[in-house]
Design an enzyme around this catalytic site. Structure first.
Site, PDB file in Angstrom:
ATOM      1  N   LYS A 174     -38.829 -17.760   7.000  1.00 51.41           N
ATOM      2  CA  LYS A 174     -37.530 -18.378   7.272  1.00 51.41           C
ATOM      3  C   LYS A 174     -36.498 -17.303   7.567  1.00 51.41           C
ATOM      4  CE  LYS A 174     -37.897 -19.808   3.094  1.00 51.41           C
ATOM      5  NZ  LYS A 174     -37.776 -20.443   1.765  1.00 51.41           N
ATOM      6  N   THR A 205     -25.267 -23.147   0.918  1.00 51.38           N
ATOM      7  CA  THR A 205     -26.681 -23.102   1.292  1.00 51.38           C
ATOM      8  C   THR A 205     -27.581 -22.951   0.074  1.00 51.38           C
ATOM      9  OG1 THR A 205     -26.463 -20.728   1.625  1.00 51.38           O
ATOM     10  CG2 THR A 205     -26.308 -22.111   3.593  1.00 51.38           C
ATOM     11  N   GLY A 207     -30.228 -23.770  -2.233  1.00 49.69           N
ATOM     12  CA  GLY A 207     -31.361 -24.697  -2.203  1.00 49.69           C
ATOM     13  C   GLY A 207     -31.949 -24.975  -0.825  1.00 49.69           C
ATOM     14  N   THR A 208     -31.532 -24.238   0.192  1.00 49.21           N
ATOM     15  CA  THR A 208     -32.060 -24.527   1.542  1.00 49.21           C
ATOM     16  C   THR A 208     -33.572 -24.337   1.614  1.00 49.21           C
ATOM     17  OG1 THR A 208     -31.429 -22.279   2.145  1.00 49.21           O
ATOM     18  CG2 THR A 208     -29.989 -24.043   2.898  1.00 49.21           C
ATOM     19  N   GLY A 209     -34.057 -23.298   0.930  1.00 50.93           N
ATOM     20  CA  GLY A 209     -35.499 -23.005   0.981  1.00 50.93           C
ATOM     21  C   GLY A 209     -36.302 -24.098   0.297  1.00 50.93           C
ATOM     22  N   CYS A 210     -35.821 -24.519  -0.881  1.00 52.94           N
ATOM     23  CA  CYS A 210     -36.515 -25.591  -1.619  1.00 52.94           C
ATOM     24  C   CYS A 210     -36.523 -26.865  -0.768  1.00 52.94           C
ATOM     25  CB  CYS A 210     -35.790 -25.880  -2.932  1.00 52.94           C
ATOM     26  SG  CYS A 210     -35.611 -24.436  -3.979  1.00 52.94           S
TER      27      CYS A 210
HETATM   28  N1  ADP Z   1     -26.406 -21.049   7.772  1.00 56.94           N
HETATM   29  C1  ADP Z   1     -27.513 -21.630   8.197  1.00 56.94           C
HETATM   30  N2  ADP Z   1     -27.486 -22.423   9.296  1.00 56.94           N
HETATM   31  C2  ADP Z   1     -28.599 -23.038   9.740  1.00 56.94           C
HETATM   32  N3  ADP Z   1     -29.794 -22.920   9.153  1.00 56.94           N
HETATM   33  C3  ADP Z   1     -29.903 -22.159   8.056  1.00 56.94           C
HETATM   34  C4  ADP Z   1     -28.773 -21.460   7.512  1.00 56.94           C
HETATM   35  N4  ADP Z   1     -29.197 -20.803   6.397  1.00 56.94           N
HETATM   36  C5  ADP Z   1     -30.505 -21.072   6.252  1.00 56.94           C
HETATM   37  N5  ADP Z   1     -30.954 -21.857   7.256  1.00 56.94           N
HETATM   38  C6  ADP Z   1     -32.300 -22.416   7.433  1.00 56.94           C
HETATM   39  O1  ADP Z   1     -32.634 -23.005   6.184  1.00 56.94           O
HETATM   40  C7  ADP Z   1     -34.015 -22.866   5.898  1.00 56.94           C
HETATM   41  C8  ADP Z   1     -34.173 -22.093   4.594  1.00 56.94           C
HETATM   42  O2  ADP Z   1     -34.114 -20.707   4.874  1.00 56.94           O
HETATM   43  P1  ADP Z   1     -33.550 -19.580   3.960  1.00 56.94           P
HETATM   44  O3  ADP Z   1     -32.127 -19.838   3.647  1.00 56.94           O
HETATM   45  O4  ADP Z   1     -33.885 -18.310   4.636  1.00 56.94           O
HETATM   46  O5  ADP Z   1     -34.451 -19.754   2.654  1.00 56.94           O
HETATM   47  P2  ADP Z   1     -34.149 -19.528   1.133  1.00 56.94           P
HETATM   48  O6  ADP Z   1     -33.227 -20.603   0.719  1.00 56.94           O
HETATM   49  O7  ADP Z   1     -35.463 -19.605   0.486  1.00 56.94           O
HETATM   50  O8  ADP Z   1     -33.534 -18.186   1.025  1.00 56.94           O
HETATM   51  C9  ADP Z   1     -34.584 -22.149   7.124  1.00 56.94           C
HETATM   52  O9  ADP Z   1     -35.045 -23.121   8.030  1.00 56.94           O
HETATM   53  C10 ADP Z   1     -33.392 -21.405   7.684  1.00 56.94           C
HETATM   54  O10 ADP Z   1     -33.540 -21.075   9.037  1.00 56.94           O
HETATM   55  C1  MP5 Z   2     -35.017 -23.424 -10.169  1.00 58.50           C
HETATM   56  C2  MP5 Z   2     -34.816 -22.813  -8.858  1.00 58.50           C
HETATM   57  N1  MP5 Z   2     -35.828 -22.773  -7.969  1.00 58.50           N
HETATM   58  C3  MP5 Z   2     -35.641 -22.226  -6.739  1.00 58.50           C
HETATM   59  C4  MP5 Z   2     -34.442 -21.681  -6.375  1.00 58.50           C
HETATM   60  C5  MP5 Z   2     -34.284 -21.028  -5.012  1.00 58.50           C
HETATM   61  O1  MP5 Z   2     -33.351 -21.664  -4.197  1.00 58.50           O
HETATM   62  P1  MP5 Z   2     -33.321 -21.530  -2.590  1.00 58.50           P
HETATM   63  O2  MP5 Z   2     -33.866 -22.816  -2.039  1.00 58.50           O
HETATM   64  O3  MP5 Z   2     -31.869 -21.368  -2.258  1.00 58.50           O
HETATM   65  O4  MP5 Z   2     -34.164 -20.390  -2.199  1.00 58.50           O
HETATM   66  C6  MP5 Z   2     -33.396 -21.719  -7.307  1.00 58.50           C
HETATM   67  N2  MP5 Z   2     -32.190 -21.212  -7.029  1.00 58.50           N
HETATM   68  N3  MP5 Z   2     -33.621 -22.305  -8.551  1.00 58.50           N
HETATM   69 MG    MG Z   3     -35.915 -19.704  -1.490  1.00 60.33          MG
END
Ligand code: ADP
Ligand code: MP5
Ligand code: MG
Length: 493
Positions: A174, A205, A207-210
């Protein structure tokens, strides 16, 4: 009901972790179950404390679910301790016929707090990752796993290849943490697929990954291909970020249920813009189609010879029928196209709406006003892709769940039934007025009752909960179409 199991940590502020997973699966039509691996004291400002659940308790949670329930997908998120990872691995090894497994290798939170203890990384890489149908690291996690810096799209491509060698079936890195557009790279050992969306200027943002990984899991559980699952999930997370809101003083959550609420925070499935009426209002004959009064929706009877059918449809149109559906069975596509064309022309003469049953291709070919899709037909979203905007897409619903699904997918009206035993369709289940009332609460889009409706069985409780009735036999099998239509109209008032 399709279900999904998330094995992850609890986020007390509700934007990430187990809470995000459950909300995401629910918003995507999948029943969510959970195995909690750890509890975090977490707010939008950071993670303040972590307490791990014992390995024994993690295993018990997994085992009781699999002893009892057929699980359609597993999503694994935060598992902070080596012992917890190994407990999950041991449980998974004992399960026959594992469903697809999406692993989000959570290592740090958005505010930079460690969610994986230092000695757990090896266990994660060596023992757990090989179980993954798909693994979804963010940039930082991919760097941790590969020990390489990732700054460009090329670096991402190299990293997905390296991670695939660790044993998962596919890898999605991602790009949320890079600059520019939000680009994610998928690699399944055969080809790279790039998912690109505009970066949204919203700091919320958390929790976007979850959210992304759970949406992918939900889509897989529903039987979509890997690429389709990721593409739709990416769309979903992008929208969820767009609707992300301020909560607390730090990084706020995304809006998992954005589809169901308006900007004022009101539940909107019911108040959604009424596309069916819009479509008709844009239609040149809008004055003829009185939107206030209940309608008779005529569906053609495939048991009749076409010549006879056409004459009966003409009489019905003369009596004021304003919506006709062409429904044919066991006919060649060629004949169906020809017949649909005749009926379309006839409806046109009488300024009536013309819909084709089941066959999106025929609706397209004859430029019908829309299509009606049953449960076994093409999905509404797929039909939309083919027909484009501006067409009516009706859907059959037998219960509340199907109605909600159809409306969320964008159905412009619902045909709900069967209300009574029908002469033209066997194996139908009767639908109670209670169910009809529940469906009515879901949407303002038109609801046509269907199934065995005649001039003699439209009562007040039925009338109150529908916008019209769809009929076949009542009109095609009567010997006085004019009278029957008059009586049905009377009873609908
Ligand atoms: N500001 C943003 N605008 C649009 N898409 C986003 C933005 N931030 C994250 N994403 C998307 O959200 C999803 C989660 O990615 P990311 O934020 O890298 O993961 P994590 O939450 O695990 O760090 C991916 O599809 C990423 O491209
Ligand atoms: C309990 C728990 N699990 C996972 C995430 C990661 O969050 P993100 O989706 O932003 O990477 C978090 N902040 N807390
Ligand atoms: Mg994550």
């Amino acid at each position: 009901m399709i279900n999904g199991l998330t094995i992850a940590g609890s986020d007390s502020c509700g934007g990430a972790g187990i809470q995000a997973d459950i909300k995401t699966m629910s918003a995507n039509g999948v029943f969510a179950m959970s195995v909690i691996t750890a509890v975090t004291a977490q707010s939008t400002q950071g993670v303040f404390s972590i307490e791990d659940i014992s390995s024994n308790m993690i295993k018990k949670q997994i085992n009781v679910i699999f002893d009892d329930i057929d699980v359609n997908v597993i999503k694994i998120g935060m598992v902070s301790k080596k012992e917890s990872i190994n407990a999950i691995v041991e449980s998974l090894r004992e399960i026959r016929n594992l469903p697809p497994i999406v692993i989000d290798p959570v290592m740090v939170s958005k505010n930079g707090f460690n969610l994986l203890s230092k000695d757990a990384k090896d266990a994660l890489i060596t023992n757990l990752i090989p179980f993954a149908t798909l693994i979804t690291p963010n940039i930082l996690e991919a760097e941790e796993i590969t020990n390489e810096r990732i700054l460009t799209l090329d670096d991402m491509k190299k990293a997905v290849e390296a991670i695939l060698n660790l044993g998962p079936k596919a890898v999605l890195i991602k790009g949320g943490h890079l600059k520019g557009d939000a680009i994610d790279v998928l690699y399944d050992g055969i080809e790279f697929t790039i998912f690109e969306k505009e970066r949204i200027e919203n700091d919320n943002t958390h929790g976007t990954g979850c959210t992304l990984s759970s949406a992918i899991a939900a889509n897989m559980a529903k039987g979509m291909s890997l690429k389709e699952s990721v593409a739709l999930a990416k769309e979903y997370v992008t929208n969820a970020i767009k609707h992300g809101f301020t909560l607390g003083k730090g990084i706020g959550p995304t809006h998992h249920f954005y589809k169901f609420y308006n900007n004022q925070g009101e539940f909107i499935v019911k108040k959604e813009k009424n596309k069916f009426y819009d479509l008709i209002e844009n239609h040149k004959n809008k004055d003829e189609f009185d939107l206030k009064s209940k309608k008779i929706y005529l569906i053609t009877d495939y048991r009749l010879d076409f010549d006879i059918l056409v004459e009966k449809v003409r009489i019905a149109l003369e009596c004021g029928i304003k919506i006709v559906q062409y429904r044919a069975k066991e006919k060649s596509t060629k004949d169906m196209c020809a017949e649909a064309r005749v009926l379309k022309q006839l409806c046109h003469e009488y300024n009536a709406i013309f819909i084709v049953n089941d066959r999106v291709d025929i609706a397209l070919v004859v430029d019908a006003h829309g299509v009606h899709l049953g449960r076994e037909d093409m999905k509404i979203s797929e039909a939309k892709k083919i027909l484009g905007e501006g067409k009516i897409i009706g859907a059959t619903a037998h219960n509340e769940k199907e109605a909600l699904e159809a409306i969320s997918e964008g159905a412009t009206y619902l045909g709900v039934g069967a209300l009574y035993k029908s002469k033209s369709k066997s194996n139908t289940v009767n639908l109670s007025i209670k169910t009809l009332q529940k469906i009515k609460k879901i949407t303002d889009n038109p609801i046509f009752g269907i199934g065995g409706i005649t001039e003699n069985n439209i009562n007040s409780s039925l009338r109150e909960n529908i916008d019209g009735v769809a009929v076949i036999s009542a009109i095609f099998q009567t010997n006085n179409i004019k009278n029957t239509i008059k009586e049905i109209n009377e009873n609908l008032k």
